[in-house]
Scaffold this motif. Structure first.
Motif, PDB file in Angstrom:
ATOM      1  N   SER A 254       0.865  -1.182   0.000  1.00 20.80           N
ATOM      2  CA  SER A 254       0.000   0.000   0.000  1.00 20.80           C
ATOM      3  C   SER A 254       0.900   1.230   0.000  1.00 20.80           C
ATOM      4  O   SER A 254       1.714   1.404   0.910  1.00 20.80           O
ATOM      5  CB  SER A 254      -0.910  -0.004   1.235  1.00 20.80           C
ATOM      6  OG  SER A 254      -1.709  -1.178   1.257  1.00 20.80           O
ATOM      7  N   ARG A 255       0.762   2.066  -1.024  1.00 18.43           N
ATOM      8  CA  ARG A 255       1.697   3.166  -1.202  1.00 18.43           C
ATOM      9  C   ARG A 255       0.966   4.458  -1.549  1.00 18.43           C
ATOM     10  O   ARG A 255      -0.103   4.453  -2.179  1.00 18.43           O
ATOM     11  CB  ARG A 255       2.701   2.858  -2.326  1.00 18.43           C
ATOM     12  CG  ARG A 255       3.552   1.613  -2.122  1.00 18.43           C
ATOM     13  CD  ARG A 255       4.569   1.797  -1.020  1.00 18.43           C
ATOM     14  NE  ARG A 255       5.434   0.622  -0.888  1.00 18.43           N
ATOM     15  CZ  ARG A 255       5.155  -0.423  -0.107  1.00 18.43           C
ATOM     16  NH1 ARG A 255       4.035  -0.439   0.595  1.00 18.43           N
ATOM     17  NH2 ARG A 255       5.996  -1.439  -0.032  1.00 18.43           N
ATOM     18  N   MET A 256       1.607   5.573  -1.186  1.00 18.62           N
ATOM     19  CA  MET A 256       1.151   6.896  -1.608  1.00 18.62           C
ATOM     20  C   MET A 256       1.820   7.214  -2.946  1.00 18.62           C
ATOM     21  O   MET A 256       3.025   6.979  -3.124  1.00 18.62           O
ATOM     22  CB  MET A 256       1.552   7.941  -0.585  1.00 18.62           C
ATOM     23  CG  MET A 256       0.929   7.742   0.784  1.00 18.62           C
ATOM     24  SD  MET A 256      -0.715   8.455   0.907  1.00 18.62           S
ATOM     25  CE  MET A 256      -0.294  10.182   1.119  1.00 18.62           C
ATOM     26  N   VAL A 257       1.060   7.754  -3.876  1.00 20.67           N
ATOM     27  CA  VAL A 257       1.588   8.161  -5.172  1.00 20.67           C
ATOM     28  C   VAL A 257       1.004   9.518  -5.531  1.00 20.67           C
ATOM     29  O   VAL A 257      -0.052   9.900  -5.027  1.00 20.67           O
ATOM     30  CB  VAL A 257       1.264   7.119  -6.281  1.00 20.67           C
ATOM     31  CG1 VAL A 257       1.956   5.796  -6.006  1.00 20.67           C
ATOM     32  CG2 VAL A 257      -0.253   6.902  -6.385  1.00 20.67           C
ATOM     33  N   ALA A 258       1.679  10.244  -6.401  1.00 21.00           N
ATOM     34  CA  ALA A 258       1.215  11.599  -6.722  1.00 21.00           C
ATOM     35  C   ALA A 258       1.640  11.993  -8.124  1.00 21.00           C
ATOM     36  O   ALA A 258       2.610  11.451  -8.680  1.00 21.00           O
ATOM     37  CB  ALA A 258       1.768  12.606  -5.712  1.00 21.00           C
ATOM     38  N   GLY A 259       0.908  12.965  -8.683  1.00 18.43           N
ATOM     39  CA  GLY A 259       1.354  13.599  -9.906  1.00 18.43           C
ATOM     40  C   GLY A 259       2.604  14.408  -9.630  1.00 18.43           C
ATOM     41  O   GLY A 259       2.849  14.835  -8.496  1.00 18.43           O
ATOM     42  N   TYR A 260       3.388  14.651 -10.654  1.00 16.06           N
ATOM     43  CA  TYR A 260       4.669  15.340 -10.470  1.00 16.06           C
ATOM     44  C   TYR A 260       4.413  16.844 -10.324  1.00 16.06           C
ATOM     45  O   TYR A 260       4.836  17.658 -11.144  1.00 16.06           O
ATOM     46  CB  TYR A 260       5.586  15.049 -11.650  1.00 16.06           C
ATOM     47  CG  TYR A 260       7.066  15.140 -11.333  1.00 16.06           C
ATOM     48  CD1 TYR A 260       7.528  15.696 -10.143  1.00 16.06           C
ATOM     49  CD2 TYR A 260       8.011  14.673 -12.225  1.00 16.06           C
ATOM     50  CE1 TYR A 260       8.868  15.781  -9.851  1.00 16.06           C
ATOM     51  CE2 TYR A 260       9.378  14.742 -11.956  1.00 16.06           C
ATOM     52  CZ  TYR A 260       9.785  15.298 -10.758  1.00 16.06           C
ATOM     53  OH  TYR A 260      11.128  15.377 -10.469  1.00 16.06           O
ATOM     54  N   ALA A 261       3.704  17.192  -9.250  1.00 16.11           N
ATOM     55  CA  ALA A 261       3.265  18.579  -9.047  1.00 16.11           C
ATOM     56  C   ALA A 261       4.058  19.299  -7.961  1.00 16.11           C
ATOM     57  O   ALA A 261       3.671  20.380  -7.528  1.00 16.11           O
ATOM     58  CB  ALA A 261       1.769  18.603  -8.704  1.00 16.11           C
ATOM     59  N   TRP A 262       5.156  18.685  -7.529  1.00 20.92           N
ATOM     60  CA  TRP A 262       6.057  19.301  -6.556  1.00 20.92           C
ATOM     61  C   TRP A 262       7.492  19.005  -6.979  1.00 20.92           C
ATOM     62  O   TRP A 262       7.782  17.891  -7.445  1.00 20.92           O
ATOM     63  CB  TRP A 262       5.822  18.743  -5.148  1.00 20.92           C
ATOM     64  CG  TRP A 262       4.529  19.156  -4.533  1.00 20.92           C
ATOM     65  CD1 TRP A 262       4.291  20.260  -3.769  1.00 20.92           C
ATOM     66  CD2 TRP A 262       3.258  18.474  -4.633  1.00 20.92           C
ATOM     67  NE1 TRP A 262       2.970  20.305  -3.380  1.00 20.92           N
ATOM     68  CE2 TRP A 262       2.314  19.225  -3.895  1.00 20.92           C
ATOM     69  CE3 TRP A 262       2.843  17.294  -5.271  1.00 20.92           C
ATOM     70  CZ2 TRP A 262       0.984  18.841  -3.789  1.00 20.92           C
ATOM     71  CZ3 TRP A 262       1.526  16.917  -5.165  1.00 20.92           C
ATOM     72  CH2 TRP A 262       0.604  17.687  -4.427  1.00 20.92           C
ATOM     73  N   PRO A 263       8.401  19.946  -6.830  1.00 18.88           N
ATOM     74  CA  PRO A 263       9.803  19.688  -7.203  1.00 18.88           C
ATOM     75  C   PRO A 263      10.429  18.634  -6.288  1.00 18.88           C
ATOM     76  O   PRO A 263      10.033  18.484  -5.126  1.00 18.88           O
ATOM     77  CB  PRO A 263      10.475  21.054  -7.031  1.00 18.88           C
ATOM     78  CG  PRO A 263       9.601  21.801  -6.066  1.00 18.88           C
ATOM     79  CD  PRO A 263       8.205  21.313  -6.308  1.00 18.88           C
TER      80      PRO A 263
END
Length: 398
Positions: A254-263
């Motif tokens: 179970s993992r957190m994932v995100a769009g590349y919206a932070w440097p």
């Protein structure tokens, strides 16, 4: 086997959406070919296995001494598969290759299977741009213009099997959709285009996939998923982080994932003092500390992965952070991409607003289709969050 007997070259394409088993098909095929290669006796005549006939004498000899390889464009997925192959009898002798290794090799292959072929490159990116040009020149000389890594594979092997999904193109450097379409059309004309339809990853089925595809469009769909699929919308990131941590303890993966919206400010710094990359409402998170085999790394449950570290992987639960690179614009009543809030340098160079939006939406589609048992969603932009949470009714959590 008919092609091996006649000496003809061949090119086949297997197409399928996320979770339809493309990687499974690739690995199963490679294991089958290697098992036939290594067999020394005929099977029991009464054995009625689907492929048992291919283990008889004649077929085994046809595969003897053939060089077989698996090409994987993404570094992270390539490393994971390489590690698994090393531990698997038969597959431990199959080379797991980057397209650049294929193009630069002095040897040719008899059979190359290409997983995630839609992620092959048309020009390289960053430090690999020069390598791409060098490989193209080496292989094609004056005819190098317009060639892609698909052409590398075809030039360096006699038989190719490409596994593709045109909807998972996430960077401008990826081969264009029209190139994938041409590849599929060529295979279809030769009777070598095969489609995977059954959903093998997301237990919610096609209804969820349709929802995920439409979520970040101007006409999102109400999710139609079975009660057994754990789909939740969070208005509070801390709550989602805690929920994903609980799922990690209960079922793992179970993992957190995100769009590349932070440097990626913490890149290269694995210390506890490394700067945080993502800070939202008091929640502080870091991007993945490794870009190879991240999901299996010890620190991954405390980090956030991107599309480049999870594409091609299965998770039990995915906690998806939809970042400030995509918003709901009240004035135009439409979804907008915000270039200033996106930090993939390749995507950031895209000038056309519609193309930029498509790449970003495709990336989120990949993230939204990783979770086998459940998907949790948090949206950064307040207007978009309020718009989307209406779709979830009893599935909103804070």
């Amino acid at each position: 086997f008919e092609d091996l007997q006649t000496g003809n070259s061949s090119m086949s394409v297997v197409q399928g959406g996320p979770g339809t088993g493309k990687t499974i098909v690739a690995i199963y095929l490679l294991k089958l070919l290697r098992d036939i290669q290594l067999a020394t006796t005929d099977p029991d005549p009464d054995e009625d296995g689907r492929f048992s006939d291919f283990f008889f004498s004649g077929y085994r000899e046809a595969l003897q001494d053939l060089s077989i390889g698996l090409v994987v464009p993404q570094q992270s997925l390539r490393k994971t598969i390489h590690n698994e192959f090393r531990r698997t009898p038969g597959l431990n002798k199959v080379r797991v290759l980057s397209p650049y290794t294929v193009a630069n090799s002095e040897e040719d292959w008899d059979i190359l299977v290409v997983d995630e072929a839609h992620r092959l490159t048309q020009r390289g990116s960053g430090m690999t741009i020069g390598q791409f040009r060098q490989r193209n020149q080496k292989l094609f000389g004056e005819d190098a213009a317009g060639k892609t890594a698909i052409d590398w594979v075809r030039a360096k092997s006699k038989h190719q099997i490409f596994l593709v999904d045109g909807d998972q193109t996430v960077r401008p450097a990826d081969v264009p959709v029209h190139v994938i379409q041409t590849l599929k059309h060529t295979a279809q004309n030769d009777g070598r285009l095969y489609s995977l339809e059954s959903q093998m990853r997301v237990t919610a089925g096609d209804g969820y996939l349709n929802f995920a595809r439409a979520l970040l469009t101007n006409r999102p769909l109400t999710p139609v998923v079975p009660d057994t699929y754990d789909l939740k919308f969070f208005s509070d990131l801390a709550a989602m982080r805690e929920a994903i941590s609980q799922r990690e303890q209960e079922v793992g993966l179970s993992r957190m994932v995100a769009g590349y919206a932070w440097p990626w400010k913490s890149k290269g710094d694995s210390s506890d003092e490394a700067p945080y990359d993502i800070e939202v409402d008091g929640v502080q998170l870091r991007w993945n500390r490794t870009d190879t085999d991240w999901i299996a790394s010890a620190s991954s449950p405390q980090e956030v992965g991107s599309v480049h570290t999870v594409q091609g992987y299965d998770l039990n639960y995915a906690g998806v952070i939809i970042g400030p690179d995509i918003i709901w614009d009240e004035e135009s009543q439409s979804i907008k991409a915000v270039k200033a809030n996106h930090f993939d340098t390749e995507v950031k160079r895209v000038k056309d607003e519609n193309d930029l939006l498509e790449y970003i939406v495709n990336s989120y589609y990949v993230l939204l289709t990783r979770g086998m048992l459940g998907t949790y969603i948090y949206v950064y932009d307040e207007a978009l969050r309020k718009r989307l949470e209406k779709l979830f009714v009893s599935r909103v959590y804070s």
